[in-house]
Write a protein that holds these residues in place. Structure first.
Motif, PDB file in Angstrom:
ATOM      1  N   ALA A   1       0.817  -1.163  -0.150  1.00  0.00           N
ATOM      2  CA  ALA A   1       0.344   0.210  -0.033  1.00  0.00           C
ATOM      3  C   ALA A   1       0.452   0.952  -0.535  1.00  0.00           C
ATOM      4  O   ALA A   1       0.280   2.524  -0.678  1.00  0.00           O
ATOM      5  CB  ALA A   1      -1.200   0.099   1.302  1.00  0.00           C
ATOM      6  N   ALA A   2       2.434   1.661   0.643  1.00  0.00           N
ATOM      7  CA  ALA A   2       3.030   1.697   0.677  1.00  0.00           C
ATOM      8  C   ALA A   2       3.608   2.225  -1.045  1.00  0.00           C
ATOM      9  O   ALA A   2       4.299   3.731  -1.299  1.00  0.00           O
ATOM     10  CB  ALA A   2       4.339   2.199   1.450  1.00  0.00           C
ATOM     11  N   GLY A   3       3.484   1.705  -1.794  1.00  0.00           N
ATOM     12  CA  GLY A   3       4.257   2.086  -3.406  1.00  0.00           C
ATOM     13  C   GLY A   3       3.134   1.496  -4.183  1.00  0.00           C
ATOM     14  O   GLY A   3       1.814   2.526  -4.026  1.00  0.00           O
ATOM     15  N   GLU A   4       3.542   2.393  -5.527  1.00  0.00           N
ATOM     16  CA  GLU A   4       2.537   2.369  -6.977  1.00  0.00           C
ATOM     17  C   GLU A   4       2.760   1.708  -7.716  1.00  0.00           C
ATOM     18  O   GLU A   4       4.012   1.250  -8.235  1.00  0.00           O
ATOM     19  CB  GLU A   4       2.465   4.158  -7.297  1.00  0.00           C
ATOM     20  N   ASN A   5       2.100   1.538  -8.499  1.00  0.00           N
ATOM     21  CA  ASN A   5       2.202   0.884 -10.150  1.00  0.00           C
ATOM     22  C   ASN A   5       3.780  -0.693  -9.812  1.00  0.00           C
ATOM     23  O   ASN A   5       4.082  -1.048 -10.136  1.00  0.00           O
ATOM     24  CB  ASN A   5       3.139   1.211 -11.080  1.00  0.00           C
ATOM     25  N   GLY A   6       2.578  -0.722  -8.799  1.00  0.00           N
ATOM     26  CA  GLY A   6       3.086  -2.730  -8.009  1.00  0.00           C
ATOM     27  C   GLY A   6       4.800  -2.341  -7.342  1.00  0.00           C
ATOM     28  O   GLY A   6       5.500  -3.476  -6.918  1.00  0.00           O
ATOM     29  N   ARG A   7       5.257  -1.310  -7.293  1.00  0.00           N
ATOM     30  CA  ARG A   7       6.697  -1.015  -6.809  1.00  0.00           C
ATOM     31  C   ARG A   7       6.849  -0.500  -5.407  1.00  0.00           C
ATOM     32  O   ARG A   7       6.140   0.747  -5.324  1.00  0.00           O
ATOM     33  CB  ARG A   7       7.747  -0.550  -7.937  1.00  0.00           C
ATOM     34  N   SER A   8       7.256  -0.334  -4.342  1.00  0.00           N
ATOM     35  CA  SER A   8       7.076   0.044  -3.278  1.00  0.00           C
ATOM     36  C   SER A   8       8.650   0.781  -3.593  1.00  0.00           C
ATOM     37  O   SER A   8       9.743  -0.616  -2.845  1.00  0.00           O
ATOM     38  CB  SER A   8       6.527  -0.497  -1.639  1.00  0.00           C
ATOM     39  N   VAL A   9       9.419   1.529  -2.871  1.00  0.00           N
ATOM     40  CA  VAL A   9      10.288   2.329  -2.421  1.00  0.00           C
ATOM     41  C   VAL A   9      10.650   2.275  -1.162  1.00  0.00           C
ATOM     42  O   VAL A   9      10.262   4.001  -0.844  1.00  0.00           O
ATOM     43  CB  VAL A   9      10.407   3.581  -3.736  1.00  0.00           C
ATOM     44  N   GLU A  10      11.759   1.927  -1.329  1.00  0.00           N
ATOM     45  CA  GLU A  10      12.245   1.910   0.382  1.00  0.00           C
ATOM     46  C   GLU A  10      13.477   2.781   0.875  1.00  0.00           C
ATOM     47  O   GLU A  10      14.704   2.743  -0.514  1.00  0.00           O
ATOM     48  CB  GLU A  10      13.239   0.227   1.454  1.00  0.00           C
ATOM     49  N   THR A  11      14.125   2.836   1.312  1.00  0.00           N
ATOM     50  CA  THR A  11      14.865   3.922   1.898  1.00  0.00           C
ATOM     51  C   THR A  11      15.812   3.274   3.123  1.00  0.00           C
ATOM     52  O   THR A  11      15.863   2.985   3.617  1.00  0.00           O
ATOM     53  CB  THR A  11      14.668   5.276   2.432  1.00  0.00           C
ATOM     54  N   PHE A  12      16.991   3.120   2.255  1.00  0.00           N
ATOM     55  CA  PHE A  12      18.179   3.135   2.854  1.00  0.00           C
ATOM     56  C   PHE A  12      19.606   3.887   3.644  1.00  0.00           C
ATOM     57  O   PHE A  12      19.558   4.948   2.583  1.00  0.00           O
ATOM     58  CB  PHE A  12      19.373   2.255   3.082  1.00  0.00           C
ATOM     59  N   GLU A  13      19.336   4.707   4.907  1.00  0.00           N
ATOM     60  CA  GLU A  13      20.276   5.551   4.990  1.00  0.00           C
ATOM     61  C   GLU A  13      21.847   5.290   5.859  1.00  0.00           C
ATOM     62  O   GLU A  13      21.819   4.376   6.486  1.00  0.00           O
ATOM     63  CB  GLU A  13      19.553   6.942   6.645  1.00  0.00           C
TER      64      GLU A  13
END
Length: 255
Positions: A234-246
């Motif tokens: 649910a956090a993504g769009e078009n079947g892809r969720s973008v995760e962040t690594f800091e």
């Protein structure tokens, strides 16, 4: 009067699980499509810093570069390089050879030691005078989507799933406490798109970024995992969720 017992660091991480995770990393890295973008970013950053500073080390200790990329590049510059890893029994919380290296480059391991101040002191002592430490690892603010997914999985009883992490301010304090000169701390995001929660978890394991907490929490049941998948998607769009690594990088000199 009796003397006070020596203070010991709290046991947040399990050394045994940490070593097991590094060994699993090696097995997974044997696969042709294994994720290694975190360490690749860190290696590139080290080379850029050395070029910017015009620093040409003659001896170096490289910790945690499971790709083996940095060693030949430094050797091509006339540097004698020793490689090691927690999977080989290397322990940052124990003393090393003193005054042995011009450069120590550490990748993705210092975020899972229980005594980080002590580890930095040991690394400083292992440097020659005018030697430099560059240490990069996952830091505060990493994996916000995974964090939300795990909270959804656990419901009203959140369990320890993700590691406590160092931020920029505490990183600077740690370098000062370890007596590094000219300390520099910076943080940069690395964003990666995933089609599924399972793919993210697979990438974490392949890069040694899985849970190695001393108290890892109970296993997540089928219903909990389904809630986690739905939250992540649910956090993504078009079947892809973008995760962040800091990625946090600590650098300093031994003067």
């Amino acid at each position: 009067m009796a003397s006070n017992p020596p203070r010991t660091a709290p046991r947040i991480f399990s050394p045994e699980r940490r070593i097991a995770a590094r060994k699993r990393l090696r097995r997974l890295q044997a696969q042709p499509d294994a994720a290694r973008y975190m360490v690749e970013d860190m290696v590139e950053d080290v080379l850029e810093r050395l070029d910017f500073l015009r620093f040409e080390p003659k001896s170096a200790l490289v910790v945690g570069d499971y790709t083996g990329t940095l060693k030949p590049l430094l050797e091509a510059r006339g540097c004698a390089v020793e490689e090691t890893d927690p999977a080989d029994g290397f322990d940052e919380e124990l003393p090393h050879h003193e005054d042995a290296y011009d450069l120590i480059a550490s990748f993705g391991t210092l975020d899972t030691v229980n005594d980080l101040p002590g580890a930095l002191i040991h690394l400083r002592r292992a440097l020659h005078k005018d030697g430099m430490l560059i240490a990069s690892f996952s830091s505060a603010g990493s994996l916000p989507l995974l964090r939300d997914a795990m909270l959804a999985a656990d419901g009203e009883r959140p369990a320890p799933r993700l590691h406590p992490a160092v931020d920029v301010r505490s990183g600077a304090q740690l370098l000062q406490r370890a007596l590094f000169a000219d300390p520099v701390v910076d943080q940069r995001p690395l964003k990666v798109a995933f089609r599924s929660l399972e793919r993210l978890i697979g990438d974490l394991r392949a890069q040694g970024l899985g849970n190695v907490l001393a108290d890892p929490g109970p296993a997540i049941g089928k219903a909990g995992m389904q809630r986690a998948r739905e939250t992540f998607a649910a956090a993504g769009e078009n079947g892809r969720s973008v995760e962040t690594f800091e990625i946090l990088t600590l650098s300093g000199w031994k003067r």
